[in-house]
Design a protein around this motif. Structure first.
Motif, PDB file in Angstrom:
ATOM      1  N   TYR A 138       0.857  -1.186   0.000  1.00  0.00           N
ATOM      2  CA  TYR A 138       0.000   0.000   0.000  1.00  0.00           C
ATOM      3  C   TYR A 138       0.891   1.232   0.000  1.00  0.00           C
ATOM      4  O   TYR A 138       1.677   1.445   0.917  1.00  0.00           O
ATOM      5  N   ASN A 139       0.769   2.023  -1.056  1.00  0.00           N
ATOM      6  CA  ASN A 139       1.593   3.217  -1.224  1.00  0.00           C
ATOM      7  C   ASN A 139       0.824   4.436  -0.719  1.00  0.00           C
ATOM      8  O   ASN A 139      -0.210   4.802  -1.293  1.00  0.00           O
ATOM      9  N   THR A 140       1.308   5.053   0.350  1.00  0.00           N
ATOM     10  CA  THR A 140       0.630   6.234   0.897  1.00  0.00           C
ATOM     11  C   THR A 140       0.480   7.328  -0.150  1.00  0.00           C
ATOM     12  O   THR A 140      -0.522   8.052  -0.162  1.00  0.00           O
ATOM     13  N   GLY A 180      -2.391   6.048  -2.419  1.00  0.00           N
ATOM     14  CA  GLY A 180      -3.567   5.552  -1.713  1.00  0.00           C
ATOM     15  C   GLY A 180      -4.052   4.219  -2.232  1.00  0.00           C
ATOM     16  O   GLY A 180      -5.212   3.850  -2.033  1.00  0.00           O
ATOM     17  N   SER A 217       0.701  13.737   1.841  1.00  0.00           N
ATOM     18  CA  SER A 217      -0.343  13.790   2.872  1.00  0.00           C
ATOM     19  C   SER A 217      -1.685  14.228   2.306  1.00  0.00           C
ATOM     20  O   SER A 217      -2.669  14.322   3.049  1.00  0.00           O
ATOM     21  N   ARG A 252       2.976   6.645  11.035  1.00  0.00           N
ATOM     22  CA  ARG A 252       1.963   7.519  10.441  1.00  0.00           C
ATOM     23  C   ARG A 252       2.175   8.981  10.821  1.00  0.00           C
ATOM     24  O   ARG A 252       1.931   9.891  10.026  1.00  0.00           O
ATOM     25  N   CYS A 306       4.245  11.212   8.358  1.00  0.00           N
ATOM     26  CA  CYS A 306       3.772  11.519   7.001  1.00  0.00           C
ATOM     27  C   CYS A 306       3.762  13.025   6.762  1.00  0.00           C
ATOM     28  O   CYS A 306       4.234  13.512   5.727  1.00  0.00           O
ATOM     29  N   TRP A 340       5.809   4.620  -0.434  1.00  0.00           N
ATOM     30  CA  TRP A 340       5.801   5.185   0.923  1.00  0.00           C
ATOM     31  C   TRP A 340       4.938   4.293   1.802  1.00  0.00           C
ATOM     32  O   TRP A 340       3.768   4.055   1.499  1.00  0.00           O
ATOM     33  N   HIS A 380       3.559   3.585   5.800  1.00  0.00           N
ATOM     34  CA  HIS A 380       3.383   4.177   7.134  1.00  0.00           C
ATOM     35  C   HIS A 380       2.574   3.234   8.017  1.00  0.00           C
ATOM     36  O   HIS A 380       1.489   2.790   7.626  1.00  0.00           O
ATOM     37  N   ARG A 404      -0.998  -1.200   9.120  1.00  0.00           N
ATOM     38  CA  ARG A 404      -1.581   0.120   8.849  1.00  0.00           C
ATOM     39  C   ARG A 404      -2.704   0.476   9.817  1.00  0.00           C
ATOM     40  O   ARG A 404      -3.142   1.621   9.860  1.00  0.00           O
TER      41      ARG A 404
END
Length: 462
Positions: free
Chosen positions: A4-6, A9, A154, A227, A230, A253, A255, A298
């Motif tokens: 899962y790539n921050t 999303g 973010s 998290r 971020c 990314w 988190h 996560r």
């Protein structure tokens, strides 16, 4: 392997820059105190990521920094009447002690800010030359609005960020959103370095940009952390690094979620935390690691000692399976392993790998281990040494990836427990079953259980 790539999303297939190689940067601790369980979560989670990538054949370059110069370190030094350097050296030593207890392996490299000052200064100079930074009376600030993609990690709008921004009275920055790259020395006793802008030290965000570039290149595969990093930390790293190089800073990314207590994030500022050192007085490090990996990385984890005791009970079940297998290997009969038993074990391994490759789903991977343990327990009486050797190797294979069962062999049984167990065996031979039951109960009160196996008596932790 999907991650899962921050940034996007979404879960994305992990495709590294260089085939067969994974470059990972994880933000490390500011070393002015013992780290708490919330700090420990990213250490454990991303150690697990590293272990799995290595397991499936990647060569992993894993860099985790130490922030060894910071306001908190300077304040701690003043409190204790020692130098900032002495504070950081002491707590780096304590970090390694607690990390080892959690079975967190040392990074490929642990760079320190104080050992990379010339690279940090050169990085800042480049940002000034490119028009992304400016100097005011010995302080250097990043010109946030000069980076048009600010807020992309973010997912925040720069105008909305400005509405909540403030300038402190002592700051001389041009815009409320600008942030410090270099801080001029304010007090004579502050640790400081010579620079083109006078004596001072770096701001927090610039260190990771400079060290990630130095040790892993302009673009890294995975950047990871808690998290809470971020924004603004990772957002600022992106702005600095991409302004400097003109290239993407990181491809993925990751988190991890918070640890909460009564639904509120644990943190040193709130004072609602337990340090790992404190918890190690009550629980072993593998139990704490197991607790941290029971949930998906996560998601938030609610902290309570009761939940850690529940985690211990689960881990003890896996440990007992290992002890049972070791006992059969020593005392069992010979015999071939059936195709069905082999397929059963391989099915659990395949399910484990499937869950680990679905965004490091350690929660379901642990369920796979429990199901493997159930299978093993159901097969123990029917099979001998060959099955036990195979099952133990499979159990150890998955446990090594998650960082459990790292101790050598079984726990040494206390001599008084062995004496009671031998007395019970003698009572059973003499058909004094009442006395045998009494002795079994005495052993149980001491924290051990006697199991009557086809191959003989076994003593295990209760």
């Amino acid at each position: 392997m999907k991650i899962y790539n921050t940034m996007t999303g979404e879960k994305e297939e992990f495709v590294p820059i260089n085939e067969g190689e994974a470059n990972i940067y994880v933000c490390g601790p500011t070393v002015y105190n013992f780290f708490h369980l919330g700090n420990a979560r990213p250490l454990v989670v991303f150690d697990c990521l590293r272990r799995y990538l290595e397991y499936i054949g990647y060569r992993v370059n894993f860099v985790q920094n130490f922030t060894d110069v910071d306001d908190k370190i300077i304040n701690k030094a003043r409190e204790e009447g020692i130098t900032a350097n002495e504070v950081s050296i002491n707590y780096i030593k304590e970090y390694f002690q607690d990390a080892k207890a959690l079975n967190v392996r040392e990074a490929s490299l642990h760079p320190k800010v104080t050992e990379n000052m010339s690279d940090i200064i050169a990085f800042i100079e480049k940002l000034i030359t490119k028009g992304f930074a400016y100097e005011v009376d010995g302080d250097v600030y990043y010109k946030t609005r000069a980076f048009s993609e600010y807020g992309k990690l973010s997912h925040q709008n720069i105008d909305e960020l400005e509405a909540g921004a403030r300038i402190n009275i002592e700051e001389k920055k041009h815009d409320p959103l600008d942030f410090a790259l270099w801080k001029a020395r304010k007090e004579p006793d502050e640790i400081a370095w010579e620079s083109p802008w006078g004596l001072g030290r770096p701001g927090w965000h610039i260190e990771c940009s400079a060290m990630a570039q130095k040790f892993l290149g302009d673009t890294i595969d995975i950047h990871a952390g808690g998290r809470d990093l971020c924004f603004p930390h990772h957002e600022n790293e992106i702005a600095q690094s991409e302004a400097c190089t003109g290239r993407p800073f990181a491809r993925y990314w990751m988190h991890n979620g918070y640890i909460t207590m009564n639904k509120e994030k644990v943190s040193k500022s709130k004072g609602n935390f337990f340090t790992v050192r404190e918890l190690l007085e009550e629980f072993d490090g593998e139990t704490l690691r197991f607790f941290l990996l029971q949930g998906h990385y996560r998601n938030p984890i609610e902290f309570s000692k009761e939940l850690i005791y529940q985690a211990k009970a689960g881990l003890d079940r896996i440990r007992r399976a290992k002890e049972n297998l070791q006992y059969i290997i020593e005392n069992g009969h010979e015999g071939e392993v059936s195709e069905d038993c082999i397929n059963q074990l391989n099915k659990r391994i395949d399910s484990f790998k499937m869950h680990m490759e679905d965004d490091l789903n350690t929660a379901d991977a642990i369920t796979d281990i429990f199901e493997m343990v159930t299978d093993i327990n159901s097969q123990l009486e029917k099979n001998g040494k060959e099955y036990a050797r195979l099952a133990l190797s499979k159990l150890q294979e998955v446990s090594n990836i998650l960082g459990f069962l790292q101790g050598e062999g079984t726990e040494e049984i206390p001599e008084n427990v062995k004496i009671l167990a031998d007395e019970r065996q003698e009572a059973r031979k003499n058909k004094d079953f009442k006395r045998a039951d009494e002795l079994r109960d005495e052993v149980l009160k001491l924290g051990y259980e006697i199991k009557d196996m086809p191959e003989g008596m076994q003593i295990v932790k209760a």
